[in-house]
Design a protein around this motif. Structure first.
Motif, mmCIF file in Angstrom:
data_model
loop_
_atom_site.group_PDB
_atom_site.id
_atom_site.type_symbol
_atom_site.label_atom_id
_atom_site.label_comp_id
_atom_site.label_asym_id
_atom_site.label_seq_id
_atom_site.Cartn_x
_atom_site.Cartn_y
_atom_site.Cartn_z
ATOM 1 N N ARG A 175 0.807 -1.224 0.000
ATOM 2 C CA ARG A 175 0.000 0.000 0.000
ATOM 3 C C ARG A 175 0.838 1.272 0.000
ATOM 4 O O ARG A 175 0.509 2.246 -0.683
ATOM 5 N N ASN B 42 2.319 1.083 -3.701
ATOM 6 C CA ASN B 42 0.966 1.588 -3.955
ATOM 7 C C ASN B 42 0.362 0.932 -5.202
ATOM 8 O O ASN B 42 0.043 1.601 -6.193
ATOM 9 N N GLN C 132 -1.814 -0.464 -8.011
ATOM 10 C CA GLN C 132 -3.074 -0.026 -8.600
ATOM 11 C C GLN C 132 -3.753 -1.199 -9.317
ATOM 12 O O GLN C 132 -3.107 -2.160 -9.727
ATOM 13 N N SER C 133 -5.050 -1.093 -9.478
ATOM 14 C CA SER C 133 -5.814 -2.151 -10.136
ATOM 15 C C SER C 133 -5.288 -2.401 -11.549
ATOM 16 O O SER C 133 -5.066 -1.467 -12.325
ATOM 17 N N GLN D 36 -2.337 -3.634 -12.374
ATOM 18 C CA GLN D 36 -0.878 -3.560 -12.504
ATOM 19 C C GLN D 36 -0.207 -4.912 -12.309
ATOM 20 O O GLN D 36 -0.691 -5.765 -11.558
ATOM 21 N N SER E 239 6.839 2.817 -10.293
ATOM 22 C CA SER E 239 6.926 2.782 -8.831
ATOM 23 C C SER E 239 7.841 1.638 -8.404
ATOM 24 O O SER E 239 7.814 0.555 -8.989
ATOM 25 N N THR F 272 6.405 10.260 -6.862
ATOM 26 C CA THR F 272 5.285 9.878 -7.726
ATOM 27 C C THR F 272 5.849 9.385 -9.055
ATOM 28 O O THR F 272 6.860 9.897 -9.539
ATOM 29 N N LYS G 147 2.639 8.416 -13.879
ATOM 30 C CA LYS G 147 1.178 8.517 -13.875
ATOM 31 C C LYS G 147 0.673 9.227 -12.629
ATOM 32 O O LYS G 147 -0.512 9.171 -12.309
ATOM 33 N N VAL H 138 1.175 8.543 -9.503
ATOM 34 C CA VAL H 138 0.815 7.659 -8.391
ATOM 35 C C VAL H 138 1.955 7.684 -7.381
ATOM 36 O O VAL H 138 3.115 7.493 -7.734
#
Length: 418
Positions: free
Chosen positions: A25, A29, A31-32, A34, A149, A243, A246, A248
């Protein structure tokens, strides 16, 4: 007795679940949709499985794990043909490139012994370090520009634990190392994810203060150290929280206590001495001093690991220069734990440090979208390696020097003065 052991085991299981959630998390982090790319040793399989479970729960489409085994790794260095170390497999390069293009997140779980390759021919180690650096150069550039990330975390390994806690039994040493890892990543907090949000804000506030100063140089003074580091006028101080392309958010290192920037490649002069051992290529380098002229390393000597320091400095032309300057107060959690981890992920977050090798694109205004040539024009060093080494202590003072010559105290006696 059985109830006590069971209780400890249950507590460890719960902590590992919380740790895995924090990695997924906060660390990367997820993401859906990925992909998740994990590198880890088989000894850390328990944590890897938990991370995978948390990643799928967060919506990951696929979790890929690149496994390694320390015993097999050492056996390869002992027995494999010389040419094996001189070339990096093209499919390894292509695999990471493919995951980068698909926007995957990357998790590196470190757990190996700092002495894994002790006694191995330094030339073999150096040959692999160079070929791997060349083979993964594009991947490194993607990481250093925050295209994707990524995070580096740790798992307690048996040999590593015994190195950190040599007086403890094997079982107790592993327990102590796990606890030290959990403490360092703030897992003791009621809500570790929220605690990291607050911690990230604190680090970024310090970085912003430094950015407002628009420093021209840093001057480090300590026993064995008298070093001046020039900064480009468009340098940026940042913290590990960042970040990707994108927008994120992610946390590149867990733990982290640093704020850092990129030095001007040709603007480093003087000498600096290490204050903690450096684990490099499965060996320890300790008690070393490095001298710079116009940015370039012109002299170095080590009490232990001289051969490996030489191999590090001579990997390529860029490894003769610095790529990072990072500030960490002596009064910080990892430093005050008084634990020497023999692992850069932890030891660099207990001490001011520098990095030999490549600089980060995001440490220059607009650097994330710059070409390698544009970054070079801004004084950002390029290399196939990036290795941090620790120089901080309670005796270190650091002055900032502005473009008009004003001196601003940055550190006094190892701690923040701003």
């Amino acid at each position: 007795m059985m109830m006590t052991v069971s209780g400890q085991q249950m507590n460890l299981e719960q902590q590992l679940d919380k740790y895995a959630e924090l990695i997924v998390r906060t660390g990367v982090n997820v993401q859906s949709g990925q992909d998740v790319f994990i590198t880890a040793t088989i000894e850390s399989a328990g944590l890897v499985r938990r991370v995978a479970k948390q990643a799928y729960a967060a919506g990951a489409s696929n979790v890929h794990v690149d496994w390694s085994d320390d015993e097999l790794s050492r056996l390869k260095y002992e027995k494999a043909a010389d040419e094996v170390f001189a070339s990096f497999p093209a499919w390894e390069t292509a695999k990471r490139g493919d995951f980068v293009e698909r926007g995957a997140v990357f998790i590196s779980i470190v757990s190996s012994s700092p002495d894994l390759l002790k006694g191995i021919d330094p030339n073999r180690i150096a040959s692999y370090q160079k070929s791997a650096g060349q083979g993964l150069q594009q991947f490194r550039r993607a990481i250093q520009a925050d295209k994707v990330s990524w995070t580096v975390v740790a798992a307690a390994g048996k040999e590593w634990a015994q190195k950190v806690f040599p007086e403890a039994s094997s079982e107790l040493a592993i327990q102590q190392l796990w606890q030290a890892i959990f403490d360092a990543v703030r897992l003791h907090e009621a809500d570790p994810v929220a605690a990291w949000v607050k911690h990230n804000e604190t680090l970024h506030e310090k970085a912003e203060k430094l950015n407002q100063l628009k420093l021209h140089k840093l001057h480090y003074k300590a026993p064995g150290t008298d070093l001046t580091v020039e900064l480009h006028e468009k340098h940026l101080w940042v913290a590990a929280g960042s970040t990707n392309e994108k927008n994120v958010s992610f946390m590149a290192n867990m733990p982290t206590e640093e704020v850092f920037t990129v030095p001007y490649k040709d603007g480093v002069n003087g000498f600096v001495s290490s204050t903690k051992p450096l684990s490099y290529g499965g060996n320890i380098i300790d008690g070393f001093k490095i001298t710079f002229e116009k940015g370039r390393i012109v002299g170095y000597e080590a009490e232990e690991g001289q051969q490996f320091l030489q191999k590090l400095v001579e990997i390529d032309e860029g490894s003769h220069y610095l790529g990072e300057v990072a500030l960490v107060p002596h009064h910080s959690p990892i430093s005050e734990s008084d634990i020497l981890f023999y692992n850069t992920l932890f030891d660099e977050n207990a001490s001011n440090h520098l990095a030999i090798g490549s600089g980060y694109a995001f440490n220059i205004e607009g650097g994330k979208t710059m070409s390698p040539e544009e970054l070079a024009a801004h004084g950002v060093n390029a290399s196939i390696t990036h290795n941090d080494f620790m120089i901080g202590s309670a005796a270190m003072d650091i002055d900032g020097i502005t473009h008009d010559g004003t001196i601003v105290p940055i550190f006094r006696q190892g701690n923040w003065a701003i």
